[in-house]
Enzyme design. Structure first.
Site, PDB file in Angstrom:
ATOM      1  N   CYS A 177      -0.995   1.671   0.553  1.00 32.42           N
ATOM      2  CA  CYS A 177      -1.728   2.814  -0.007  1.00 32.42           C
ATOM      3  C   CYS A 177      -2.841   2.325  -0.950  1.00 32.42           C
ATOM      4  O   CYS A 177      -3.810   1.754  -0.472  1.00 32.42           O
ATOM      5  CB  CYS A 177      -0.759   3.800  -0.667  1.00 32.42           C
ATOM      6  SG  CYS A 177      -1.510   5.432  -0.874  1.00 32.42           S
TER       7      CYS A 177
ATOM      8  N   HIS B  22       2.715   4.850   3.482  1.00 33.02           N
ATOM      9  CA  HIS B  22       3.854   4.326   2.705  1.00 33.02           C
ATOM     10  C   HIS B  22       5.014   3.982   3.630  1.00 33.02           C
ATOM     11  O   HIS B  22       5.940   4.788   3.789  1.00 33.02           O
ATOM     12  CB  HIS B  22       4.298   5.365   1.660  1.00 33.02           C
ATOM     13  CG  HIS B  22       3.399   5.444   0.471  1.00 33.02           C
ATOM     14  ND1 HIS B  22       3.547   4.636  -0.636  1.00 33.02           N
ATOM     15  CD2 HIS B  22       2.319   6.222   0.227  1.00 33.02           C
ATOM     16  CE1 HIS B  22       2.613   4.918  -1.516  1.00 33.02           C
ATOM     17  NE2 HIS B  22       1.847   5.879  -1.019  1.00 33.02           N
TER      18      HIS B  22
ATOM     19  N   GLU C 228       7.445   2.130   3.084  1.00 31.33           N
ATOM     20  CA  GLU C 228       8.725   2.046   2.346  1.00 31.33           C
ATOM     21  C   GLU C 228       9.453   3.386   2.363  1.00 31.33           C
ATOM     22  O   GLU C 228      10.642   3.446   2.056  1.00 31.33           O
ATOM     23  CB  GLU C 228       8.484   1.546   0.912  1.00 31.33           C
ATOM     24  CG  GLU C 228       7.988   2.570  -0.100  1.00 31.33           C
ATOM     25  CD  GLU C 228       6.504   2.921   0.028  1.00 31.33           C
ATOM     26  OE1 GLU C 228       5.831   2.435   0.956  1.00 31.33           O
ATOM     27  OE2 GLU C 228       6.029   3.708  -0.826  1.00 31.33           O
TER      28      GLU C 228
END
Ligand code: MN
Length: 257
Positions: free
Chosen positions: A117, A221, A223
């Protein structure tokens, strides 16, 4: 025990916050738990990096096998030579300077670095590229990149270009990703290749340096995406490879060869 005890050491950049919990009196270095878990899940040892100066960035690079540039607030436009746009949000120039030094050092040393990001934008800026300070007011994009869904699930489509490292990790072609940004990479930095664009507006969603062992960034993102663990596994694996090469060099250095 979490992960592989011999796994590579990965430094995670942090966000300096004036936390409500600390009565806003003491700035606090913070990293979202999701990044830590993604690194640990891939077998790395996560280390939190407090925001510091360029000299400390070099010392951290001496200690680390890989760098994760985490998400965060807007880079100050000064770092790519512009005046702030009225839609600019929170900035932290100390963090900008620290991350730029980390990227430049990692690029020179061949240390694996993954930007997420804000992190892909910092990779780009550190390599001489720039960003749109505000997608809605500086482009004619009709795509909403600041997703309105309440969960963190996939929001818009991207197209991953074949023949790139990103395609080798996640596969080439269309994919749905989450999107939590109001800024985006504009002109790519020196030696960087655009490896994914948003379907609909063509804005850059991923970049990499094809000549570096692992210098890669994505605008989304991973994650937060259960099906994108492969990205962290590839990154941690590259960092492990780097650690083994470095220790071999040290050993041969000691033996005088
Ligand atoms: Mn997006």
């Amino acid at each position: 025990m979490i992960g592989d005890m011999n796994g590579p050491v990965i430094g995670l950049t942090s966000r300096t916050l004036a936390l409500e919990a600390a009565r806003k009196t003491r700035p606090t270095e913070t990293v979202s738990r999701s990044y830590v878990e993604a690194i640990e899940g891939a077998g790395g040892l996560a280390v939190l990096l407090p925001n510091a100066g360029p000299a400390e960035a070099e010392r951290y690079l001496d200690l680390l096998d890989g760098i994760l540039l985490t998400g965060g607030d807007d880079p100050h436009p000064r770092v790519f030579g512009e005046e702030p746009h009225p839609r600019i949000e929170l900035v932290d120039e100390r963090r900008d300077g620290f991350e730029i030094a980390l990227v430049r050092g990692a690029r020179e040393r061949g240390t694996p670095i993954l930007g997420l990001c804000r992190g892909v934008q910092m990779l780009n800026i550190a390599c001489g590229g720039d960003i749109y300070q505000d997608i809605a007011s500086q482009t004619d994009s009709k795509l909403q990149h600041a997703q309105r869904r309440l969960d963190d699930g996939p929001w818009h489509e991207i197209e991953i270009r074949g023949g790139t490292r990103l395609a080798r990790i996640l596969g080439a072609g269309r994919r749905r990703v989450n999107s939590f940004h109001h800024q985006a990479c504009r002109r790519p930095g020196e030696g960087l290749e655009i490896t994914a664009v948003a379907a609909g507006d063509g804005l850059t969603e991923a970049l990499e340096d094809p000549r570096h062992p692992f210098l890669l960034g994505v605008q989304w993102h991973p994650e937060l995406a259960p099906d994108e663990k492969k990205l962290f596994e590839a990154f941690v694996e590259a960092a492990g490879e780097q650690a083994r090469t470095a220790s071999k060099e040290t050993r041969s250095g000691r033996s005088g060869r």
